[in-house]
Design a protein around this motif. Structure first.
Motif, short mmCIF file in Angstrom:
data_model
loop_
_atom_site.label_atom_id
_atom_site.label_comp_id
_atom_site.label_asym_id
_atom_site.label_seq_id
_atom_site.Cartn_x
_atom_site.Cartn_y
_atom_site.Cartn_z
N GLY A 144 4.82 2.79 3.22
CA GLY A 144 4.35 2.32 1.92
C GLY A 144 5.50 1.77 1.09
O GLY A 144 6.54 2.41 0.96
N GLU A 204 0.09 3.95 1.91
CA GLU A 204 0.10 4.49 3.26
C GLU A 204 0.72 3.49 4.24
O GLU A 204 0.74 2.30 3.98
N ASP A 238 0.83 -1.20 0.00
CA ASP A 238 0.00 0.00 0.00
C ASP A 238 0.87 1.25 0.00
O ASP A 238 2.05 1.20 0.34
#
Length: 87
Positions: free
Chosen positions: A48, A29, A27
Motif C-alpha cells: 500500500g 492493501e 490502495d
C-alpha cells in the motif's frame, strides 16, 4: 569545478532516462501485477502506497483485474480502488 557540476548533471539526466515504466499503489492493501518481459513472467507485488520502477525496455503487464496491456517503458500504472489505469 563548473565543468564537473555540468557533467554530473548530464549523467544524472541520462541515468533517469534508463528507468522504465512505474507503478504506484494508492490502495492501503497490497496489489500484484504480472510482468512478462522477454518471455519471462514474474510477479511484481506493491505494498500500500508503494511506487516501483520496472520494465525499462517494454513488457506486457497483467493488471489486478486480469486485463493485459503492452507497455513501451515510459508509462505510469496507477492502482486505486483495486483498479489499474495507465497514465
Amino acid at each position: 569545478m563548473m565543468k564537473s557540476l555540468l557533467a554530473a548533471t548530464v549523467l544524472l539526466g541520462l541515468g533517469s532516462a534508463a528507468f522504465g515504466a512505474s507503478a504506484v499503489n494508492k490502495d492501503a492493501e497490497p496489489r500484484t501485477l504480472i510482468v512478462t518481459e522477454g518471455g519471462s513472467k514474474s510477479e511484481l507485488s506493491l505494498a500500500g502506497g508503494e511506487t516501483v520502477e520496472f520494465c525499462p525496455s517494454g513488457c506486457f503487464v497483467t493488471m489486478p483485474n486480469g486485463d493485459r496491456e503492452a507497455l513501451t517503458g515510459n508509462e505510469t500504472i496507477e492502482i486505486s480502488g483495486g483498479t489499474a489505469r495507465i497514465k
